[in-house]
Design an enzyme around this catalytic site. Sequence first.
Site, mmCIF file in Angstrom:
data_model
loop_
_atom_site.group_PDB
_atom_site.id
_atom_site.type_symbol
_atom_site.label_atom_id
_atom_site.label_comp_id
_atom_site.label_asym_id
_atom_site.label_seq_id
_atom_site.Cartn_x
_atom_site.Cartn_y
_atom_site.Cartn_z
ATOM 1 N N HIS A 180 6.508 4.634 3.177
ATOM 2 C CA HIS A 180 6.722 3.289 3.729
ATOM 3 C C HIS A 180 6.594 2.160 2.712
ATOM 4 O O HIS A 180 6.121 1.077 3.055
ATOM 5 C CB HIS A 180 5.773 3.049 4.907
ATOM 6 C CG HIS A 180 6.032 3.962 6.070
ATOM 7 N ND1 HIS A 180 7.154 3.864 6.855
ATOM 8 C CD2 HIS A 180 5.334 5.014 6.552
ATOM 9 C CE1 HIS A 180 7.118 4.809 7.792
ATOM 10 N NE2 HIS A 180 6.023 5.522 7.620
ATOM 11 N N CYS A 228 0.823 9.264 12.653
ATOM 12 C CA CYS A 228 1.103 9.150 11.214
ATOM 13 C C CYS A 228 0.077 9.940 10.415
ATOM 14 O O CYS A 228 0.416 10.653 9.471
ATOM 15 C CB CYS A 228 1.029 7.688 10.756
ATOM 16 S SG CYS A 228 2.452 6.698 11.231
#
Lengths: 267, 204
Positions: A180, A228
């Site tokens: 990310h 996550c």
Amino acid sequence: MRLIASIFAALITMIPLQGFAGNSSTDEIAKYRQLLADGNPAELWEMRGEELWKKKIGPQSVSLEQCDLGKGPGVVKGAYVELPRYFKDVNKVMDLEQRLIHCRITLQKLTPEQAAAVPFGSTGNPSDIEALVAYITAASRGMKIAVSTTHPKEQAAYELGKRFFFYRAGAHDFACATCHSKDKQRIRLQELPNLLNRTDAQNTYSTWPAYRVSQGEVRSMQHRLSDCMRQQRFPEPRYASDTITALIMFMAKNAEGGVYDAPALKR
Amino acid sequence: MKIILSAIAISLFVTGCATAAMQTDTGKMLVARLEEDFSSKGPATMERMLNQDEVQKACSAYPLDMPDEQMEALQASQLKTVKYPADGNYLGVWKEGEKIAQNGRGMQSSDQVKGTNGGNCYACHQLAKEEISFGNIGPSLYRYGKLKGDGEAVVKYTWAKIYNSQAFTACSNMPRFGHSEILTEKQIKDVMALLFDKNSPVNQ
């Protein structure tokens, strides 16, 4: 209410699931959203959440209507876009879910176990917390994300979250940043937001919580980040932990100014 | 003038120290928090989260801007960890390699302890042309063997890259499949065959 539910059910069965494995999953989701037009099954969670907010429960039969989410007792509108934030009464930074648990304990006199029971729902075992989260977040729709880092503890939470974002560990050496921190990356066909890029961060943060079509549930930010952690090969975070709140603080600050638009609809 | 300059130098030095100290404090606070907030589940253990090795430590501290010398030192020390196959055979069975490349399981809190791990290569790389669901975090490996040949140097390099990606690119995003015991020696041989075998779909 029942009518709305059956309309949603009908719409959902109309969507062939393999549609999501097309060339761009994002396009398929866009089509799905369009089909639902201005409807989203999350509305059912929002309605249930509002009922739960007003329902008198616990040994002293008290509702959550005097819960202070940061803008004063009972103020729900606009509360979420300013969370996480520092709360003087507990002398710490809390996210929405931590604060809800706090109110359920202090106002409704539930035990900590009762207050945090069933944080994530499943078929036949719905989560009151997910419903409350849906109701509270919906009351910030259309408002700008505006978390504060002016209090030293807010600043510390942001720094801790940032540090954690880059913390590489575990069997696979992954950090949040592994997937990310660059634009236009994908895992398989799944597009990954760059949470260091303001636009991506805004688009992501402003659309959680979300009704997840694949799970048939409204999922909170705590749930998303727990998942996550699992994919990152990290151990399991305790529900509503300070580490996850710090990470939410980092993400919220990066998303500052984005127009909040959730509960949303996701794959 | 000189006084002003040294005043600036001192203030810069103090600010620098404060920032470095703050970073260390945040680092210590983070580990303390993680210790309290997480618990081992399945193969995802607290030990592997809390006890960062030299690569994990350095790459966490310098996510974007590690000094060159430090990168080179890391690469050199990681290269020493590479174990080449004892029998000198680098290539296994490509069909098995394809299964490993497709398999995204392993080492997650939801996985079995001591289960068979996948390599999940397609998550980040293009490999066989038929598989259109591939990620782009790593480079395309389509026609890898065809383009690179099968000389000893490239075969050994590729083995080492899969075994320990940090030996060549400090802070690479790629897991250290051999060094971190994600894949077995036999599994790495099978993935090697997927890359190099003339009959592998990667080289069609």
